[in-house]
Design a protein around this motif. Structure first.
Motif: not given
Length: 402
Positions: A127-143
């Motif tokens: 849900l945006e707006p969001l804490y800035d680590t959410y999206v990079p962490t999801v992507r780093l896990l391949g999701a």
């Protein structure tokens, strides 16, 4: 065939996701604040210390001969305190030996929860707006992040858009309540709607609840985990940093069902393995404090919220409602500002000597609103008053009209 010089850097690309992440806006604005001698109301940490008894307990624990590796999931005292805290405030019964994991801060806790359930290709609703680590962490896990945007000024949950974001590939929803930067507290009806979607799509909920005790005006925090049918699907994250004004301690705690706990613990094992035992023992003392501590914590922050809300409104900002957290969001357009939020925050830092954070930094999808900024009010009243005075002089000087 030529060979690279022995001391030359490797030419092969590094991790593309990490390489694509710029310096955080918090680092940029804090450095700018220091450069210009500005009052920093950007980053969300108090300028006062936490409870003396909690600090004293942690200090004493350094000298009690227990400074080697603590248990992976946390010292027994803190796991028991987390379990008691869940039951005392929310009626959630927890087995401290099988349903709690202590982490090195809530950011690690978020990562550990995502790691526990995600496989490459899974989708995560955010849900945006969001804490800035959410999206990079999801992507780093391949999701794959699936973003749903809440709209100012009321930040109501967009139910049709949220339902459309769920699919057979959805593995989890990750959301924050009370919500940074909006100050939103999710309502019972909104939580029930999220719970219905989670059950319907047979997925998990990662609940970032670090501001659980920082709620104002009679609003109450309700963990999604306490909604019927959600006990086994939720991973609930708390933070000693926010609850005890000790952000540098970096002690977080996850409450989850015993079916989820082993994978959460394995993720924690491969991230930091464990957390400083003396700090854990100090936090255990904090969680056992009587109800008056938690009430006073919220009341004190509410008075600071009110000071900033009334002061900013008097200066001409469009002030949005703040039901919880450390933060208040304002619309800069009523001042006559025609630039974007980044330019506004840079201008007030350099000229008014007050620093805020542009809200556009909390969006990952394009076309983010660019006329809202966030002020942190978790500061001493004298500092907040001085900041308002500096902003008043700047606005009265006509510098906001450009």
């Amino acid at each position: 065939m030529s060979e690279a010089a022995p001391n030359s850097p490797a030419s092969r690309p590094q991790n593309t996701i990490l390489s694509g992440i710029g310096t955080t806006i918090f680092t940029v604005m804090s450095a700018l604040a220091t450069e210009h001698g500005a009052i920093n109301l950007g980053q969300g940490f108090p300028d006062y210390d936490g409870p003396p008894d909690v600090i004293d307990a942690a200090a004493a624990a350094l000298k009690d001969g227990r400074n080697q590796y603590p248990p992976l999931t946390g010292v027994p005292e803190l796991r028991q305190a987390v379990a008691a805290h869940n039951e005392r405030f929310y009626g959630i019964q927890v087995d401290p030996s099988a349903e709690v994991v202590v982490t090195s801060g809530a950011t690690e806790a978020i990562t550990a929860c995502l790691m526990a359930v995600l496989n490459p290709g899974d989708e995560v609703v955010l849900l945006e707006p969001l804490y800035d680590t959410y999206v990079p962490t999801v992507r780093l896990l391949g999701a794959v992040p699936k973003l749903v945007r809440l709209q100012p000024p009321h930040w109501d949950l967009p139910r049709a858009e949220l339902a459309a974001a769920f699919s057979p590939r959805t593995k989890a929803i990750l959301f924050n309540t009370p919500m940074n930067p909006t100050g939103k507290v999710f309502t019972e009806a909104e939580l029930a709607f999220i719970a219905e979607l989670v059950r319907k799509h047979d997925c998990y909920a990662i609940c970032d609840e670090v501001y659980e005790h920082l709620i104002f005006d009679g609003w109450k925090h309700r963990p999604l985990m306490s909604v019927p049918g959600m006990r086994q699907r939720c991973m609930r994250i708390g933070s000693a940093g926010k609850t005890f004004n000790l952000t540098g301690w970096k002690v977080g705690y996850i409450t989850c069902d015993r079916v989820l706990q082993p994978n959460v613990a394995k993720a924690h094992q491969n991230l930091t393995f464990t957390t400083a035992p003396n700090l854990q023992r100090g936090v255990a003392v904090g969680l056992a404090k009587d109800d008056s501590y938690f009430t006073t914590l919220a009341d004190t922050l509410q008075s600071k919220r009110d000071l900033m809300r009334e002061g900013l409104a008097d200066l001409g900002f469009g002030v949005l409602e703040t039901r919880g957290t450390y933060f208040i969001t304002v619309d800069v357009r009523p001042l006559g500002w025609t630039g974007d939020d980044v330019a506004f925050c840079r201008a007030i830092t350099e000229e008014a000597k007050v620093t805020a954070i542009p809200n556009s930094a909390f969006y990952a999808a394009p076309s983010a609103p660019d006329h809202y900024v966030r002020f942190a009010f978790c500061k001493n009243d004298a500092l907040l008053t001085e900041a308002l005075g500096r902003l008043r002089a700047w606005i009265q000087g006509g510098q906001a009209r450009r």
